[in-house]
Scaffold this motif. Structure first.
Motif, short mmCIF file in Angstrom:
data_model
loop_
_atom_site.label_atom_id
_atom_site.label_comp_id
_atom_site.label_asym_id
_atom_site.label_seq_id
_atom_site.Cartn_x
_atom_site.Cartn_y
_atom_site.Cartn_z
N PRO A 282 71.62 55.77 32.49
CA PRO A 282 72.09 56.67 33.56
C PRO A 282 73.52 57.10 33.35
O PRO A 282 74.31 56.40 32.71
CB PRO A 282 71.95 55.80 34.82
CG PRO A 282 72.15 54.40 34.32
CD PRO A 282 71.52 54.38 32.95
N HIS A 283 73.86 58.27 33.87
CA HIS A 283 75.22 58.77 33.83
C HIS A 283 75.92 58.59 35.18
O HIS A 283 77.05 59.04 35.36
CB HIS A 283 75.24 60.26 33.45
CG HIS A 283 74.77 60.50 32.05
ND1 HIS A 283 75.54 60.23 30.94
CD2 HIS A 283 73.58 60.97 31.57
CE1 HIS A 283 74.88 60.53 29.84
NE2 HIS A 283 73.70 60.98 30.19
N VAL A 284 75.24 57.92 36.11
CA VAL A 284 75.80 57.66 37.43
C VAL A 284 75.93 56.15 37.60
O VAL A 284 75.00 55.40 37.30
CB VAL A 284 74.89 58.23 38.55
CG1 VAL A 284 75.48 57.90 39.93
CG2 VAL A 284 74.74 59.73 38.39
N LYS A 285 77.08 55.70 38.05
CA LYS A 285 77.31 54.27 38.22
C LYS A 285 76.25 53.66 39.12
O LYS A 285 75.96 54.16 40.19
CB LYS A 285 78.71 54.04 38.79
CG LYS A 285 79.11 52.58 38.84
CD LYS A 285 80.54 52.43 39.33
CE LYS A 285 80.97 50.96 39.33
NZ LYS A 285 82.37 50.80 39.79
N ARG A 286 75.67 52.57 38.63
CA ARG A 286 74.62 51.83 39.35
C ARG A 286 73.39 52.69 39.60
O ARG A 286 72.59 52.41 40.50
CB ARG A 286 75.15 51.24 40.66
CG ARG A 286 76.30 50.27 40.47
CD ARG A 286 76.69 49.61 41.79
NE ARG A 286 77.81 48.71 41.60
CZ ARG A 286 79.08 49.04 41.72
NH1 ARG A 286 79.38 50.29 42.05
NH2 ARG A 286 80.04 48.18 41.53
N GLY A 287 73.23 53.74 38.84
CA GLY A 287 72.07 54.60 39.00
C GLY A 287 70.97 54.25 38.02
O GLY A 287 71.11 53.35 37.19
N SER A 288 69.85 54.94 38.11
CA SER A 288 68.73 54.72 37.21
C SER A 288 68.28 56.06 36.66
O SER A 288 68.25 57.05 37.37
CB SER A 288 67.55 54.11 37.96
OG SER A 288 67.41 52.78 37.70
N ASN A 289 67.93 56.06 35.38
CA ASN A 289 67.46 57.29 34.74
C ASN A 289 65.95 57.38 34.96
O ASN A 289 65.15 57.10 34.06
CB ASN A 289 67.81 57.25 33.26
CG ASN A 289 67.52 58.58 32.58
OD1 ASN A 289 67.17 59.56 33.24
ND2 ASN A 289 67.65 58.61 31.27
N THR A 290 65.56 57.76 36.17
CA THR A 290 64.15 57.71 36.55
C THR A 290 63.29 58.70 35.80
O THR A 290 62.06 58.58 35.81
CB THR A 290 64.00 57.98 38.06
OG1 THR A 290 64.61 59.24 38.38
CG2 THR A 290 64.69 56.89 38.87
N THR A 291 63.90 59.68 35.13
CA THR A 291 63.10 60.67 34.39
C THR A 291 62.80 60.21 32.97
O THR A 291 62.04 60.86 32.26
CB THR A 291 63.85 62.02 34.33
OG1 THR A 291 65.09 61.85 33.64
CG2 THR A 291 64.10 62.56 35.73
N SER A 292 63.39 59.11 32.51
CA SER A 292 63.16 58.65 31.14
C SER A 292 61.78 58.05 30.99
O SER A 292 61.19 57.51 31.95
CB SER A 292 64.23 57.64 30.73
OG SER A 292 63.98 56.40 31.36
N LEU A 293 61.25 58.10 29.78
CA LEU A 293 59.92 57.55 29.52
C LEU A 293 59.90 56.04 29.73
O LEU A 293 58.90 55.49 30.22
CB LEU A 293 59.50 57.87 28.08
CG LEU A 293 59.30 59.36 27.76
CD1 LEU A 293 58.78 59.51 26.33
CD2 LEU A 293 58.33 60.01 28.74
N LEU A 294 60.97 55.35 29.37
CA LEU A 294 61.00 53.90 29.55
C LEU A 294 60.94 53.53 31.03
O LEU A 294 60.18 52.64 31.43
CB LEU A 294 62.29 53.33 28.94
CG LEU A 294 62.38 53.33 27.41
CD1 LEU A 294 63.73 52.78 26.97
CD2 LEU A 294 61.26 52.51 26.80
N CYS A 295 61.73 54.21 31.84
CA CYS A 295 61.73 53.92 33.28
C CYS A 295 60.38 54.23 33.92
O CYS A 295 59.88 53.48 34.76
CB CYS A 295 62.84 54.72 33.99
SG CYS A 295 64.49 54.03 33.76
N GLN A 296 59.78 55.33 33.51
CA GLN A 296 58.48 55.70 34.06
C GLN A 296 57.41 54.69 33.70
O GLN A 296 56.54 54.35 34.50
CB GLN A 296 58.10 57.09 33.56
CG GLN A 296 58.95 58.21 34.14
CD GLN A 296 58.66 59.56 33.51
OE1 GLN A 296 57.75 59.70 32.69
NE2 GLN A 296 59.42 60.57 33.90
#
Length: 438
Positions: A282-296
């Motif tokens: 993620p590029h946001v502090k304490r955020g999650s990259n919810t659009t990434s394949l790993l997160c999905q």
């Protein structure tokens, strides 16, 4: 002891310097370097980046952009990978010694002198390089000062252990001094390291907001030190391995990698694109990259909260690529296996051209953002100058990224899946699988 160490450094290492305004208390200064002032009303246009390589091997690069603040960086191709079992921690101590008392000035005098001109000195280090940078107010008439005074900053325990597990030597060395070596690094060890690794041919002097002619004059006058390449660097050997640190708590951190791509290799960009296909974090502090394949992939199992990203590190002769996960201890096994399974899926060709193109766009955007500040640009030019002695503009980097085919990304994923693995984990590891269980 610190005084002796710093004095030794000043005598043996190249001089890091900065420009300051002409009026500076009543201290004696070096001969002034005059820069002809611009005519009133005439606009100042930023100049192109200029490169010069001196006969002693030192690379000089500068760009006069007339910015309010100027930056100068001295980059040295020497780091913890150049240490051996007898002098571990040497590069760490060199980094920490940047503002200690020297033969020519006290620590107070150095700090006060930098603050008086609104300057800032920083020293950073990686496993392969050290960088001494200084920022100060741009002035039309400047002087050289503090020459012969100055010489010569969080990776987690998991990343340090990951390198120790992955390599037999060189890159296995930590960025930090081992506990058992604290207070035991000798002057002779410092002298040996500097004499054999801090040579002109392993340095690059980079300036932004500085005239190239002035910077060249400085280099010729004050950085004409030991020539040659010094001791030949040890070629690192990837081995694969596993390090686990049980420390309790509610979380489990784990990184699993295989050997990736070296800087400048044909597949380096393919691994970078793959990293952004999977999710570069993620590029946001304490955020999650919810659009990434790993997160999905992990979200399908409802293993929340968690954090996962693709890990990609490139060095001169090797690289590491894999996944890094942070999860609740009880869900660590499911999270790691879900992330690992997603990389396997890509290796089997389950990847769309749209995903690849989106990853390329993210990679290019990230690169542009990394060099949009003068500090980022200075370090990029310095890294390229040390590696190739030249500078490749963003437009060329974009062409290289765009040339990566879908098949190249799939092959990079296959290399990770089939490669010998390395793993580092820490925290509550009761449910964290071992390598042979994946």
């Amino acid at each position: 002891m610190l005084l002796q160490i710093k004095t030794l450094l000043v005598r043996t290492m190249c001089n890091l310097f900065f420009f300051c305004v002409q009026r500076f208390y009543s201290l004696k200064v070096a001969p002034k370097v005059k820069i002809a002032p611009a005519s009133p009303g005439v606009p100042l246009h930023p100049q192109d980046l200029e490169f010069t390589k001196l006969p002693n091997g030192l690379v000089i690069a500068s760009m006069e952009n007339y910015a309010p603040m100027s930056r100068i960086g001295l980059f040295i191709k020497a780091g913890s990978r150049d240490e051996d079992s007898n002098n571990l921690g040497t590069s760490h101590l060199l980094r920490l010694a940047s503002t200690l008392t020297t033969k020519g000035a006290s620590s107070f005098k150095i700090t006060r002198g930098i603050e008086a001109v609104g300057g800032k000195l920083s020293v950073t280090a990686t496993r392969e390089t050290m960088a001494y940078t200084v920022e100060f107010a741009h002035a039309s008439e400047v002087c050289l000062q503090w020459l012969d005074v100055l010489v010569l900053t969080c990776l987690t325990d998991v990343i340090e252990n990951l390198h120790a597990a992955a390599y037999k030597n060189a890159l296995a060395n930590s960025l930090y001094c081992p506990d058992y070596r604290i207070g035991k690094v000798t002057s002779d060890e410092l002298n040996y390291f500097v004499q054999n690794h801090f040579t002109s041919a392993r340095m690059a002097l980079i300036g932004l907001g500085v005239s190239h002619s002035v910077l060249k004059q400085v280099a010729e006058q004050f950085l004409n030190i030991r020539g040659g390449l010094g001791l030949a660097g040890t070629k690192t050997k990837y081995r694969g391995g596993e390090i686990r640190e049980q420390s309790g708590g509610s979380l489990a951190h784990a990184a699993i990698v295989a050997e990736g791509a070296a800087n400048g290799s044909a597949e380096a960009h393919a691994f970078s694109v793959l990293q952004h296909v999977l999710g570069a974090g993620p590029h946001v502090k304490r955020g999650s990259n919810t659009t990434s394949l790993l997160c999905q992939a992990i979200a399908k199992g409802n293993h929340l909260p968690f954090d996962v990203s693709a890990f990609n590190a490139n060095y001169s002769d090797s690289g590491l690529f894999g996944i890094y996960t942070i999860s609740q201890a009880a869900a660590a096994g499911d999270v790691i296996k879900a992330a690992y399974g997603q990389v396997k899926s890509v290796a089997q060709g389950n990847l769309s051209s749209a995903d690849v193109q989106a990853a390329k766009n993210k990679l290019k955007a990230g690169y542009v953002m990394s060099v949009e500040t003068s500090e980022g640009f200075l370090h990029e030019v310095g890294a390229q100058a040390l590696g190739a002695g030249s500078y490749v503009p963003p437009s060329t980097i974009f062409q290289q990224i765009d040339s990566v085919a879908d098949a190249d990304v799939v092959n990079a994923a296959k290399k990770f899946v089939s490669g010998k693995k390395s793993m580092a984990a820490s925290g509550n590891l009761g449910h964290t699988p071992f390598l042979d269980e994946l």
